[in-house]
Design a protein around this motif. Structure first.
Motif, PDB file in Angstrom:
ATOM      1  N   SER A 176      33.254  28.400  51.949  1.00  0.00           N
ATOM      2  CA  SER A 176      33.622  29.681  52.552  1.00  0.00           C
ATOM      3  C   SER A 176      33.558  29.611  54.072  1.00  0.00           C
ATOM      4  N   GLU A 177      34.530  30.202  54.707  1.00  0.00           N
ATOM      5  CA  GLU A 177      34.519  30.325  56.168  1.00  0.00           C
ATOM      6  C   GLU A 177      33.803  31.600  56.608  1.00  0.00           C
ATOM      7  N   ASP A 178      33.516  32.492  55.664  1.00  0.00           N
ATOM      8  CA  ASP A 178      32.763  33.719  55.945  1.00  0.00           C
ATOM      9  C   ASP A 178      31.988  34.079  54.684  1.00  0.00           C
ATOM     10  N   ILE A 179      30.850  33.419  54.481  1.00  0.00           N
ATOM     11  CA  ILE A 179      30.099  33.590  53.238  1.00  0.00           C
ATOM     12  C   ILE A 179      29.533  34.996  53.131  1.00  0.00           C
ATOM     13  N   GLU A 180      29.244  35.644  54.245  1.00  0.00           N
ATOM     14  CA  GLU A 180      28.759  37.028  54.169  1.00  0.00           C
ATOM     15  C   GLU A 180      29.789  37.908  53.474  1.00  0.00           C
ATOM     16  N   ALA A 181      31.058  37.789  53.881  1.00  0.00           N
ATOM     17  CA  ALA A 181      32.112  38.598  53.264  1.00  0.00           C
ATOM     18  C   ALA A 181      32.289  38.249  51.793  1.00  0.00           C
ATOM     19  N   ASP A 182      32.219  36.960  51.466  1.00  0.00           N
ATOM     20  CA  ASP A 182      32.382  36.557  50.068  1.00  0.00           C
ATOM     21  C   ASP A 182      31.233  37.054  49.201  1.00  0.00           C
ATOM     22  N   VAL A 183      30.020  37.019  49.726  1.00  0.00           N
ATOM     23  CA  VAL A 183      28.876  37.530  48.976  1.00  0.00           C
ATOM     24  C   VAL A 183      29.032  39.030  48.735  1.00  0.00           C
ATOM     25  N   TRP A 184      29.508  39.741  49.742  1.00  0.00           N
ATOM     26  CA  TRP A 184      29.738  41.184  49.572  1.00  0.00           C
ATOM     27  C   TRP A 184      30.845  41.461  48.560  1.00  0.00           C
ATOM     28  N   ARG A 185      31.874  40.637  48.544  1.00  0.00           N
ATOM     29  CA  ARG A 185      32.940  40.837  47.549  1.00  0.00           C
ATOM     30  C   ARG A 185      32.376  40.768  46.138  1.00  0.00           C
ATOM     31  N   LYS A 186      31.517  39.783  45.891  1.00  0.00           N
ATOM     32  CA  LYS A 186      30.915  39.692  44.562  1.00  0.00           C
ATOM     33  C   LYS A 186      29.946  40.851  44.336  1.00  0.00           C
ATOM     34  N   PHE A 187      29.196  41.211  45.359  1.00  0.00           N
ATOM     35  CA  PHE A 187      28.250  42.326  45.257  1.00  0.00           C
ATOM     36  C   PHE A 187      28.964  43.596  44.801  1.00  0.00           C
ATOM     37  N   ILE A 188      30.098  43.879  45.394  1.00  0.00           N
ATOM     38  CA  ILE A 188      30.864  45.063  45.017  1.00  0.00           C
ATOM     39  C   ILE A 188      31.219  45.005  43.531  1.00  0.00           C
ATOM     40  N   LEU A 189      31.692  43.852  43.098  1.00  0.00           N
ATOM     41  CA  LEU A 189      32.086  43.673  41.693  1.00  0.00           C
ATOM     42  C   LEU A 189      30.910  43.817  40.736  1.00  0.00           C
ATOM     43  N   ILE A 190      29.801  43.148  41.034  1.00  0.00           N
ATOM     44  CA  ILE A 190      28.698  43.049  40.086  1.00  0.00           C
ATOM     45  C   ILE A 190      27.987  44.375  39.896  1.00  0.00           C
ATOM     46  N   CYS A 191      28.109  45.277  40.848  1.00  0.00           N
ATOM     47  CA  CYS A 191      27.420  46.567  40.709  1.00  0.00           C
ATOM     48  C   CYS A 191      27.989  47.429  39.592  1.00  0.00           C
ATOM     49  N   VAL A 192      29.118  47.019  39.024  1.00  0.00           N
ATOM     50  CA  VAL A 192      29.637  47.687  37.829  1.00  0.00           C
ATOM     51  C   VAL A 192      28.691  47.475  36.646  1.00  0.00           C
ATOM     52  N   SER A 193      27.857  46.437  36.714  1.00  0.00           N
ATOM     53  CA  SER A 193      26.924  46.124  35.623  1.00  0.00           C
ATOM     54  C   SER A 193      26.039  47.309  35.274  1.00  0.00           C
ATOM     55  N   GLY A 194      25.564  48.023  36.285  1.00  0.00           N
ATOM     56  CA  GLY A 194      24.714  49.179  36.037  1.00  0.00           C
ATOM     57  C   GLY A 194      25.451  50.285  35.322  1.00  0.00           C
ATOM     58  N   LEU A 195      26.733  50.456  35.642  1.00  0.00           N
ATOM     59  CA  LEU A 195      27.545  51.466  34.964  1.00  0.00           C
ATOM     60  C   LEU A 195      27.750  51.097  33.496  1.00  0.00           C
ATOM     61  N   LEU A 196      27.916  49.803  33.215  1.00  0.00           N
ATOM     62  CA  LEU A 196      27.977  49.355  31.821  1.00  0.00           C
ATOM     63  C   LEU A 196      26.698  49.751  31.088  1.00  0.00           C
ATOM     64  N   ALA A 197      25.579  49.551  31.760  1.00  0.00           N
ATOM     65  CA  ALA A 197      24.289  49.814  31.122  1.00  0.00           C
ATOM     66  C   ALA A 197      24.117  51.280  30.772  1.00  0.00           C
ATOM     67  N   VAL A 198      24.413  52.173  31.719  1.00  0.00           N
ATOM     68  CA  VAL A 198      24.165  53.598  31.459  1.00  0.00           C
ATOM     69  C   VAL A 198      25.211  54.203  30.528  1.00  0.00           C
ATOM     70  N   SER A 199      26.420  53.659  30.527  1.00  0.00           N
ATOM     71  CA  SER A 199      27.469  54.168  29.636  1.00  0.00           C
ATOM     72  C   SER A 199      27.457  53.464  28.278  1.00  0.00           C
ATOM     73  N   GLU A 200      26.600  52.448  28.153  1.00  0.00           N
ATOM     74  CA  GLU A 200      26.471  51.671  26.923  1.00  0.00           C
ATOM     75  C   GLU A 200      27.822  51.147  26.448  1.00  0.00           C
ATOM     76  N   THR A 201      28.522  50.498  27.384  1.00  0.00           N
ATOM     77  CA  THR A 201      29.856  49.966  27.095  1.00  0.00           C
ATOM     78  C   THR A 201      29.944  48.495  27.470  1.00  0.00           C
TER      79      THR A 201
END
Length: 308
Positions: A176-201
């Motif tokens: 990566s030429e900008d690992i901070e941005a790439d880490v944030w891109r994944k961070f944005i995606l992975i936070c859907v995990s909590g929504l899966l948990a509370v919606s039980e889906t």
């Protein structure tokens, strides 16, 4: 190069096994029945890309039993970084490189609080995998990929060398030429995990129901706006790309955080939606969907950690 895999679960177990299969010198850190199975029988990887097994592995429970590795790949949960960083510091030599693959955006900073920052890279991985049973890793979805880079955005010989090692093992990797941005891109995606948990889906159920799909998009947009406020350079159409990527996930798949919450285990909620809430308050960005997700999971998290 001597490689240590700290945390031989769905992430560390998969990538470590690939490195062993390619003939690299790898030492695993694991615990409990999983450790015993690795020591006695090696690792079995069940993968959508093809199954394989590696045997006669070196594995231990104690980080301090590793003798000055050249590369440390961290596959533990985000909240465990603070617990192990002192032991990691004890086994380093001056040129050891640490590659954290944790969810969230805090791993490199938390390591650098106790370890010289020049020993630390930024990194992330993309893989849907889990421990199916002791000694067995199940890769369920997504092409396994490691993205990593120098924290100062420079391109160095050491990261080029690590990239060659990954590619020699058949691991898809990107410098990566900008690992901070790439880490944030994944961070944005992975936070859907909590929504899966509370919606039980599952991912399929979440994205195919109009109401929960709208919640998912709203959650992603909140974190995207937060990233802009924090000065992270992410393209303006990223949320659309994120939704399109989630639409490719196996319909029955979930995430490690989701499964941990359902199984009443300690989770990474503080490093995912919890971090969004705290950073939102710091930067003056409203994050109501992430706050709802975090607040719903928090009581179960406190119980799982024996705090309630």
């Amino acid at each position: 190069m001597k490689i240590a895999i700290i945390g031989a679960g769905g992430v560390g177990g998969y990538f470590g096994a690939k490195l062993v299969k390619a003939g690299h010198d790898v030492h695993f850190i694991a615990r409990g029945e999983h450790l015993k199975a690795i020591q006695n029988n090696g690792l079995v990887v069940k993968s959508i890309l093809g199954d394989f097994r590696v045997a006669n592995l070196r594995a231990t429970e104690k980080i301090t039993e590793i003798d000055q590795p050249d590369l440390i790949i961290l596959g533990v949960k985000a909240w465990q970084i603070k617990e192990i960083r002192e032991d990691i510091r004890k086994v380093l030599h001056k040129d050891t490189v640490i590659l954290p693959l944790q969810n969230g955006v805090l791993a490199a900073d938390e390591l650098s609080e106790k370890i010289d920052k020049r020993n630390v890279l930024g990194g992330l991985c993309r893989i849907i995998s889990k421990i199916e049973s002791p000694g067995v890793i199940h890769h369920i979805g997504v092409t396994p990929t490691i993205v990593f880079g120098e924290l100062d955005k420079s391109i160095t010989e050491r990261i080029s060398g690590i990239d060659r090692i990954f590619k020699s093992a058949g691991i898809e990797s990107t410098i990566s030429e900008d690992i901070e941005a790439d880490v944030w891109r994944k961070f944005i995606l992975i936070c859907v995990s909590g929504l899966l948990a509370v919606s039980e889906t599952t991912y399929g159920e979440l994205r195919e129901t109009k109401e929960t799909r709208q919640l998912m998009i709203g959650l992603l947009n909140e974190i995207f706006l937060l990233s802009k406020k924090a000065g992270v350079k992410i393209e303006s159409d990223f949320v659309g790309k994120a939704v399109a990527f989630i639409d490719t996930f196996p319909p029955s798949s979930t995430s490690s955080l989701t499964r941990d919450v359902w199984d009443q285990k300690p989770s990474e909620i503080e490093y995912q939606n919890g971090s969004v809430v705290k950073m939102g308050e710091k930067h003056g960005i409203e994050t109501p969907i992430n706050k709802f997700v975090y607040s719903c999971i928090l009581p179960r998290e406190l119980k799982a950690r024996g705090l309630r």
